[in-house]
Design a protein around this motif. Structure first.
Motif, short mmCIF file in Angstrom:
data_model
loop_
_atom_site.label_atom_id
_atom_site.label_comp_id
_atom_site.label_asym_id
_atom_site.label_seq_id
_atom_site.Cartn_x
_atom_site.Cartn_y
_atom_site.Cartn_z
N GLU A 602 0.95 -1.25 0.05
CA GLU A 602 0.03 -0.05 0.01
C GLU A 602 0.83 1.30 0.04
OE1 GLU A 602 -3.58 1.90 2.68
OE2 GLU A 602 -2.53 0.46 3.37
N LEU A 603 0.52 2.25 -0.67
CA LEU A 603 1.05 3.41 -0.69
C LEU A 603 0.72 4.18 0.26
CD1 LEU A 603 3.27 5.51 -2.50
CD2 LEU A 603 1.44 6.14 -3.81
N GLY A 610 -0.87 10.69 -6.58
CA GLY A 610 -1.49 10.45 -7.91
C GLY A 610 -0.64 10.02 -9.13
N SER A 613 1.66 4.65 -8.43
CA SER A 613 0.95 3.51 -7.69
C SER A 613 1.74 2.39 -7.35
CB SER A 613 -0.16 3.08 -8.67
OG SER A 613 0.22 2.41 -9.49
N MET A 624 1.13 6.10 -13.00
CA MET A 624 -0.09 6.28 -12.95
C MET A 624 -0.56 7.24 -14.20
SD MET A 624 -1.66 6.37 -9.18
CE MET A 624 -3.40 6.21 -9.73
#
Length: 809
Positions: A602-603, A610, A613, A624
């Motif tokens: 998990e980031l 944004g 990812s 992304m």
């Protein structure tokens, strides 16, 4: 007391028929009646040919044949002692011989000696007449020397102590005539010596005395009254002087036995005859009655063959003139089958060991029947379904012996019913139940409830924690069924099994001695032995396999990028990268197993949200969207890695990413940082960054090479033992790594950066793995290996001066 030596020839044949094991020689003794209780009868040691010690050791005992015990045996001296005073007359009545029968029973080996004790008569009874006064009516003119039979006196004593003589008081008319009979008895009669004259003497009074032969002599008297009647010169005459009849025992009252008849030649009252008993015992008066007018003899009371087998009844016929005649009726009693057999238990072995061989004597008993002939002949049987049978011995003795092997676990006791049946008509039967207890021997081994047990134990357990229970059962009883549990020697991870588990010797509870670690020991097995307390002891064994259950006690470990406190390496991303561009991959492992090792990524934090990812399952960091010039030159990402345990454990990795337009030194010097960016490295040149990156990458490369060599050596050494993978992350590195779907990286990526001096263009290339990375497929068996090569390449635009920067995982 003196031992009787009479009739030795008669007894020799009987002794020959006796069984040497059970019924042996018969001993004869005698004792006078009326002896005090405790008097010595005889000492049997000499006759038994044993000493006092053997007599006591063989549990000698005296068993009387009747219901009453008159004698007792002192096993410490061998003396037969009179237990109670004996009255011969009440015991045997008028029988010529009075013998009491007993048996001396010896065990180990079993012997029975018959004892016959003759009760000697003593002169303890005086002669008695049935009445105190006897009346005789004698007509005058009776011829001289006419005899008038007198009633004999009775004496309860026998032999020489019985009545031996009669005397008559002195008188002028009569003398006493004494007659001896073949049976040894004597009778007296009045003999007229002088003619009677009623006018001179109408009544005479005489004293009749009966004297016995004892010392001192005893005397009984009766008064004789003689009335002199008028002349009656004919005496009644019986048709026969002796009558012999037979009567069945238990004949009902009023049953006609016999009819006696007498006639008188006189007329009138002198010819009227009346019948009466003469000189009869009380027993006859109870059993029979006589019609005085008809002379019919009938049953009056109970007739018992076992009490009296025949009766001798004297009947007198008297006419109206007072003259009498006499006859005798011999009544023989015929036996009927009215007595059931009686079973008397003499010896019993109980409890009986269950390993007793066949033909073992369990009990000795005797069957008697008071009837005679076929009515007194008996046979014994027992149930056919029982493991016992009856064997007949001499003198109506029987043995109960085993005919099959015994098993206490099937039947701990038997109620053996002995059925005794006589041969009479109808047959009579009696039953006696003998309880035989079966004692246990250790003939059964303990039996575990299962041949093998499987138990589970969570890792990180508390020492002393109960793991489980093993139990065995033993069908034996008492100490033969008391079991002790123990662990057989063995090893777990090269250590004694006793250092891992212990067992309660009484209950079979298994306890963990130490805290276990699933990552070190996943399962082990121990062998439990159950031993009973019998002699010799018997045992059995069961296998117990203990599975260690994994707990989520290990946090994920970051393999790449290394989080060792040094300055993290920078990943370079060209600004011309499109969306979905693979920047790097976070590689983590978890030493736990199962779902506890399933990792998710998990980031957590990013400089430019944004822009990047992270793959939740594979940890791949991708762009992304396309990178533009407004994006910050240096990007910092914090990646969180969590496992799937309960509760979950997590860790984080920090990534540094540089966004560059080219890879040459001049370009790095000329590159313009957007004015809106305020970063710590604003004054540094691109060349400095590249030098630092090159140094870090080189250091990681050298470390990786060394680790790879160490891994190969370690892998060869432990491949056979565990077939697990070892990674250079410390001594507790997990045994396997999952693939991308399992939450850990299965591919290694090398990054090659080529920078060309003097060129505004740069090239960033991904190379194939420098060394293979091994992973373990959880679905495969332990020790299976898999190599997952993978590489991605980006086209290169550099022409010269290539510098390779290699990032390894």
């Amino acid at each position: 007391m003196q031992r009787s030596h009479l009739n030795r020839q008669v007894w020799s044949f009987s002794l020959y028929l006796c069984l040497a094991v059970v019924v042996c020689e018969t001993f004869h003794y005698s004792v006078p009646e009326e002896k005090k209780s405790g008097s010595l009868v005889a000492n049997v040691l000499k006759d038994l040919k044993v000493d006092v010690k053997e007599l006591s050791a063989r549990r000698a005992r005296l068993v009387s044949e009747g219901n009453r015990q008159y004698f007792q045996l002192d096993p410490h001296s061998g003396n037969v002692i009179l237990q109670d005073r004996i009255d011969r007359e009440s015991l045997c009545g008028q029988k010529d011989t009075c013998v009491l029968f007993s048996e001396i029973v010896l065990e180990n080996p079993l012997q029975v000696h018959r004892i016959e004790v003759d009760i000697e008569d003593v002169n303890d009874n005086s002669p008695e007449f049935s009445k105190k006064e006897f009346l005789f009516e004698i007509p005058e003119q009776t011829p001289l020397n006419t005899g008038f039979l007198l009633e004999s006196a009775t004496d309860a004593d026998r032999g020489g102590n019985g009545v031996q003589n009669y005397t008559l008081s002195p008188n002028d008319h009569f003398r006493l005539g004494v007659q001896s009979h073949s049976d040894g008895s004597k009778s007296a009669e009045l003999v007229l010596e002088k003619q009677l004259d009623r006018e001179e003497t109408a009544r005479l009074f005489l004293i009749l005395s009966a004297i016995d032969g004892g010392t001192p002599k005893r005397t009984g008297t009766a008064k004789i009254v003689i009335d002199v009647l008028d002349n009656n010169d004919n005496v009644p005459q019986f048709h026969q002087s002796l009558y012999k009849v037979k009567v069945l025992e238990n004949a009902p009252p009023n049953t006609l036995v016999a009819k006696v008849e007498a006639t008188d030649r006189d007329l009138g009252s002198n010819a009227d005859i009346t019948y009466s008993f003469s000189q009869v015992t009380e027993n006859i008066l109870k059993s029979f009655k006589l019609n005085k007018n008809t002379g019919e003899l009938a049953v009056a009371g109970k007739i018992d063959y076992e009490e009296e087998r025949n009766y001798a009844i004297n009947i007198k016929a008297t006419d109206g003139g007072g003259l009498s005649a006499y006859c005798k009726v011999i009544v023989e009693i015929e036996d009927m089958n009215d007595n059931v057999p009686e079973v008397t238990l003499t010896s019993l072995i109980s409890p009986l060991p269950e390993d007793s061989p066949t033909d073992t004597v369990v009990a000795l008993f005797r069957v008697t029947d008071r009837d005679s002939g076929d009515n007194g002949r008996t046979a014994c049987t027992t149930e056919a379904s029982l493991p016992f049978m009856v064997k007949a011995n001499a003198n109506n003795y029987y043995q109960l012996v085993t005919q099959q092997t015994l098993d206490r676990e099937k039947a701990s006791e038997y109620n053996v019913t002995i059925t005794a049946t006589d041969q009479g008509s109808p047959r009579l039967t009696s039953r006696k139940t003998i309880n035989v207890q079966i004692s246990d021997i250790n003939d059964n081994s303990p039996v575990f409830e299962k041949l093998s047990y499987e138990m589970q134990l969570w890792e990180n357990n508390i020492p002393g924690l109960l793991i489980g229970l093993v139990q065995a059962k033993d069908p034996d009883t008492a100490k033969n069924a008391k079991m002790t549990y123990s662990l057989l020697p063995g090893k777990v991870s090269d250590q004694p099994v006793s250092s891992y588990v212990s067992i309660n010797t009484e209950t079979g509870n298994l306890y963990a001695i130490r805290s276990l670690d699933y990552e070190q020991v996943k399962d082990f097995q121990v062998t439990v032995r159950a031993v009973d307390s019998g002699s010799p002891p018997l045992s059995s064994e069961a296998m117990v396999r203990v599975y260690v259950m994994d707990e989520n006690d290990n946090a994920p470990f970051i393999l790449y990028p290394l989080q060792n406190g040094t300055s993290p390496s920078n990943d370079l991303v060209p600004r011309g990268a499109e969306a979905g561009y693979l920047v790097t991959k976070v590689v983590a492992v978890d030493r736990d197993s199962g779902q506890n090792s399933w990792l998710s990524y998990e980031l957590l934090k990013a400089t430019e949200p944004g822009l990047f990812s992270v793959g939740a399952q594979n940890g791949e960091v991708k762009t992304m969207r396309p990178i533009n010039k407004r994006d910050t030159f240096k990007q910092k990402l914090i990646i969180g890695v969590s496992d799937n345990g309960h509760p979950p454990q997590s860790t984080s990795a920090t990534l540094s990413i540089l966004l560059v337009d080219g890879f040459s030194d001049p370009y790095m010097k000329m590159v313009d940082i957007p004015k809106e960016e305020v970063v710590e490295e604003e004054d540094r040149t691109l060349t400095m960054y590249l030098v630092i990156c090159l140094a870090v990458i080189s250091f990681i490369f050298l470390v990786s090479v060394l680790v790879f060599v160490a891994v190969k050596i370690q892998k060869r050494r432990k491949f056979v033992e565990s077939s697990a993978l070892n990674f250079p992350v410390g001594p507790n590195f997990p045994e396997n790594c999952g693939d991308a779907d399992a939450g850990s990286l299965s591919r290694a990526y090398n990054y090659e950066v080529c920078l060309a001096g003097g060129s505004l263009n740069s090239e960033f290339r991904f190379l194939r793995p420098f060394f293979p990375v091994f992973s373990v497929d959880p679905a495969q068996s332990q020790g299976a290996q898999r190599i997952s090569p993978g590489s991605q390449e980006v086209p290169s635009h550099a022409a010269e001066g290539q510098v390779r920067i290699i990032n390894l995982i």
